[in-house]
Design a protein around this motif. Structure first.
Motif, PDB file in Angstrom:
ATOM      1  N   SER A  91       2.851   8.549   9.987  1.00 31.61           N
ATOM      2  CA  SER A  91       2.983   7.566   8.903  1.00 31.61           C
ATOM      3  C   SER A  91       1.615   7.356   8.270  1.00 31.61           C
ATOM      4  CB  SER A  91       3.538   6.242   9.437  1.00 31.61           C
ATOM      5  OG  SER A  91       4.899   6.377   9.734  1.00 31.61           O
ATOM      6  N   ASP A  92       1.259   8.323   7.468  1.00 30.60           N
ATOM      7  CA  ASP A  92      -0.034   8.349   6.801  1.00 30.60           C
ATOM      8  C   ASP A  92       0.216   8.778   5.347  1.00 30.60           C
ATOM      9  OD1 ASP A  92      -2.469  10.314   5.996  1.00 30.60           O
ATOM     10  OD2 ASP A  92      -3.172   8.678   7.306  1.00 30.60           O
ATOM     11  N   PRO A  93      -0.509   8.230   4.392  1.00 28.31           N
ATOM     12  CA  PRO A  93      -0.276   8.608   2.993  1.00 28.31           C
ATOM     13  C   PRO A  93      -0.332  10.117   2.735  1.00 28.31           C
ATOM     14  CG  PRO A  93      -1.652   6.657   3.067  1.00 28.31           C
ATOM     15  CD  PRO A  93      -1.498   7.136   4.499  1.00 28.31           C
ATOM     16  N   ALA A  94      -1.162  10.848   3.456  1.00 31.33           N
ATOM     17  CA  ALA A  94      -1.246  12.296   3.263  1.00 31.33           C
ATOM     18  C   ALA A  94       0.061  13.001   3.631  1.00 31.33           C
ATOM     19  CB  ALA A  94      -2.399  12.873   4.086  1.00 31.33           C
ATOM     20  N   SER A  95       0.875  12.378   4.460  1.00 28.74           N
ATOM     21  CA  SER A  95       2.143  12.986   4.878  1.00 28.74           C
ATOM     22  C   SER A  95       3.175  13.016   3.761  1.00 28.74           C
ATOM     23  CB  SER A  95       2.708  12.233   6.080  1.00 28.74           C
ATOM     24  OG  SER A  95       1.870  12.401   7.195  1.00 28.74           O
ATOM     25  N   VAL A  96       3.006  12.198   2.748  1.00 30.99           N
ATOM     26  CA  VAL A  96       3.950  12.203   1.621  1.00 30.99           C
ATOM     27  C   VAL A  96       3.903  13.563   0.924  1.00 30.99           C
ATOM     28  CG1 VAL A  96       4.555  11.133  -0.581  1.00 30.99           C
ATOM     29  CG2 VAL A  96       3.834   9.701   1.352  1.00 30.99           C
ATOM     30  N   THR A  97       2.705  14.071   0.684  1.00 30.07           N
ATOM     31  CA  THR A  97       2.551  15.391   0.068  1.00 30.07           C
ATOM     32  C   THR A  97       3.142  16.473   0.963  1.00 30.07           C
ATOM     33  OG1 THR A  97       0.555  14.687  -1.075  1.00 30.07           O
ATOM     34  CG2 THR A  97       0.858  17.060  -0.810  1.00 30.07           C
TER      35      THR A  97
END
Length: 144
Positions: free
Chosen positions: A13-19
């Motif tokens: 659950s990290d913003p980079a995981s959205v990409t």
């Protein structure tokens, strides 16, 4: 050809995981016959992006990971699910609260309805939830 295909990835659950989630969905759908430059692929990417962003931003650190599930049922229906372990279900925020965020579920609902699909939310046995999107499948599946 199987009646059912599925793919799944669990991400931090990290913003980079959205990409990463968007890229994963695009790659899986391309393998199943939906070109990355198709309009339906753009729609799926945006839905995955909003669902993953919600799983990262709105679990307040209480869900260390989220899982993206992609299922193709009988060449007819595409199901996309994002699961997190936070017990609170998505809800619309009052207009006064919707400054820089809070529109993700509105976007997801609109895109889903525009494609003739439906949205549902199911609880997980562990106390979290999965937000599911079901869309009509618009591409012929590649034989592997």
């Amino acid at each position: 050809m199987a009646d059912h295909q599925e793919a799944s990835v669990t991400l931090p659950s990290d913003p980079a995981s959205v990409t990463t989630a968007r890229r994963y969905a695009t790659d899986v759908l391309a393998e199943w016959g939906l070109p990355a430059d198709a309009e339906a692929s753009d729609t799926v990417r945006l839905i995955v992006s909003e669902l993953a962003t919600n799983a990262v931003q709105h679990t307040f650190g209480q869900s260390p990971t989220f899982t993206l599930d992609i299922l193709l049922e009988r060449d007819e229906q595409l199901r996309i699910g994002v699961t997190d372990s936070h017990p609170r279900w998505p809800r619309r925020l009052p207009a006064a609260v919707q400054q820089d965020n809070g529109r993700g579920m509105v976007i997801i609902r609109w895109l889903t309805a525009e494609c003739g699909g439906r949205l549902s939310i199911t609880p997980t046995p562990e106390g979290g939830k999965t937000v599911w999107i079901a869309l009509p499948w618009t591409a012929s599946v590649q034989r592997q």
